[in-house]
Write a protein that holds these residues in place. Sequence first.
Motif, mmCIF file in Angstrom:
data_model
loop_
_atom_site.group_PDB
_atom_site.id
_atom_site.type_symbol
_atom_site.label_atom_id
_atom_site.label_comp_id
_atom_site.label_asym_id
_atom_site.label_seq_id
_atom_site.Cartn_x
_atom_site.Cartn_y
_atom_site.Cartn_z
ATOM 1 N N UNK A 1 -46.561 -17.012 44.600
ATOM 2 C CA UNK A 1 -46.301 -18.386 44.185
ATOM 3 C C UNK A 1 -44.845 -18.669 43.877
ATOM 4 N N UNK A 2 -43.964 -17.963 44.556
ATOM 5 C CA UNK A 2 -42.540 -18.246 44.324
ATOM 6 C C UNK A 2 -41.875 -18.640 45.642
ATOM 7 N N UNK A 3 -40.635 -19.139 45.526
ATOM 8 C CA UNK A 3 -39.884 -19.514 46.727
ATOM 9 C C UNK A 3 -38.933 -18.380 47.102
ATOM 10 N N UNK A 4 -38.610 -18.320 48.372
ATOM 11 C CA UNK A 4 -37.719 -17.267 48.894
ATOM 12 C C UNK A 4 -36.377 -17.264 48.146
ATOM 13 N N UNK A 5 -35.905 -18.469 47.827
ATOM 14 C CA UNK A 5 -34.584 -18.581 47.198
ATOM 15 C C UNK A 5 -34.544 -18.027 45.775
ATOM 16 N N UNK A 6 -35.716 -17.848 45.195
ATOM 17 C CA UNK A 6 -35.745 -17.340 43.810
ATOM 18 C C UNK A 6 -35.531 -15.830 43.741
#
Lengths: 150, 159, 412
Positions: C197-202
């Motif tokens: 549930x996270x974005x690649x950029x994180x």
Amino acid sequence: MAKVFIYPGTSLILSDLVSRFGHRPLGSALAVRERVQTPGLDSPPLQITPEDPKKGLRYAAVEVPSGVRGRMSLYGPQIEEADAGIIVRDADLAFGCMGCARTNELVRFLLRRREIPLLELDYPHSDEEGIRFVAAIKEFLSGLPGGVPA
Amino acid sequence: MSEAAAAGSAPTHAGVGPGTVAKYVFVDSPELTAADLALRAYEIAPAVQIKETCFGLVIAGAEAEVDRLVAEIRKFDPDRIFVKDRGFPPGDERRCRANLGGARPGFYGHENEMRLVRYVSSGLRALRDPKKADLLRAKPKREEEPLSPERLSAIIEES
Amino acid sequence: MTAPVRIALLGCGAEYSGVMPEIYEAARQVEAEVFYPDVTLADVRSAGKGFGLDVHSADLKLMIARAEALVAGRAEADAVFIATCFRCAEAAIVRNELRRYIHEQSRLPVVSYSFTERTTSGTLLTRMEALVTIARRRALLARERQEGLTMGLDSGSATTKAVIMKDNEVIGTGWRPTTQVQQSADEVIALALEESGIRRSEIEAVGVTGYGRFLLGNAIGADLIQEELTVNSKGAVYLADRQHGFATVIDIGGMDNKAITVQDGIPGVFTMGGICAGASGRFLEMTAKRLGIDITELGPLAMKGMGKNVPMNSYCIVFGTQSLVNALAAGNTPEDVAAAACHSVAEQVYEQQLQEVDIREPVIMVGGTSLISGLVYAMGELLQTEIVVPRYSQYIGAVGSALLASGFVRKE
């Protein structure tokens, strides 16, 4: 002048005596020189390429280690070319080209099987043995075609 | 290993390309050092490349020139100068201790034989010595035949 | 520029097999330098006596003398590479005994390899890279906790895996058979991101391992690109919570197998290889296919069978397949055949790899094949020990990469 295969092929003593008494010693240096001076080979340090162990298949089967077959690609043609041979039997501290006991067994065997004049002796470890050693080699070399009479 | 050595670059020394030969000259004499030998060799054959080493010289050049030099060098001390062919030209990076980290394997072989050359020197000297004629006629040591059972039982009976 | 890692070469036959350029090239690629430890003739002459192993070949005596010089500190090195001819019995004895001797008597990482004239730098690269990692990155390998938000990728020969970790926990995973390196990686990254549930950029740092590591790592700008020997052993002791003391890691992969003796999380002795795919996960995949079942069903099926009832030898995948076909034609049950296949692969790994490392308990099995219960059982039987299979063992390379990548997370 006869072509005399020296065993060990790296021997300073045999190389010296054979050329001193007027013949051509065949051994490691000539085989390595041939490769080092062949343009286009890029396989340092000895310019032995993976093709050499394949050439060695002429002398030993594929199940024989590549290092044996690679070394045989150096010595095999020289053994075939030799008019005579000298073997020092107790050469157990010859390294590099002569550093593999299995190759060395095969080299000695192929030399004996060729039925060319062959002298087998041991390294000298005393003055008396040195005198016998040199005399035997000189006498052997004198008997070869082009040799200087003893 | 340097880049040049790793790339297996062809030797660039003058006079040591294809068709030339290199030889080791080993000297085992208290009267002749490698430095003396080098100096005298230069005078005889300026066209031959000469490199002084811890055991003598490495010489390289056209075969006829090298052979002529060898013949002259041998005269300095015929029984204690030994000559051998070498595959590599002098100073070749592929065989240089500085590049390999340790001695090339052949070095140990030479070192081993250099322990024995004094006996060969004795043998060479003896060739000119009529007093050594008996030894000269003697054949090199042969391996002894195994004791036969007959001879063994004879020895047992004698004792 | 950092000084190159100096790898002492103890070898016999490499110069005569035409493989020295390959050894130099592999070393060059990992910024290492190969050299011969210097010894004297006296060292060589006494080598047999001191070490107690009488050998005939002078180059093997030289190898022993050089090893003794390294252990005694007369010659300095960062790592040791032992290389001798494949199929030489005399050299094999020396190779194995020297590897053990150096491992026991020094802190030097050591790897050995038996080459043929066909050996290429590509084959040697992973081993050289591992030596360099161990020599140069001890601090990195000392990491025991994952920190921050990191992703690990394992681009293997059979499967590609991704793991996302946060504060020492796995929060997302992805798994796909490897087709094209980049495409398979994109897919598993998407799966892992979705699960976590996270974005690649994180993601703060990325580590990559496996066969496709260079291609993939450079393409995505990974912080850490590292071979699977050190990554997997690190991941194994981390997941199994055996980060201190000794352990043995066994990873039966899709193309080759790894056996690694680990001490305090750092590999000491390792072997990698396998004569043929017959001793790898690939053979078990084939067995499952032949039995008409999914690979995930093979393990439980094997647990119900008796391997002893079926003669099977997977030394070579062709002969192994032949015995598989024969066994089924002879009317053996699928259970027995599955068990025999597991036993055969375990036996090959035991004979080919585990003889070359010193087995230290606990034995940890990782990689996709560690989920095949029949194989783990067979290995345990052979080694007479209980095998540890940690959670997420199939993601071992990805977990190890995510763990080590946290060394690159910038602290606020």
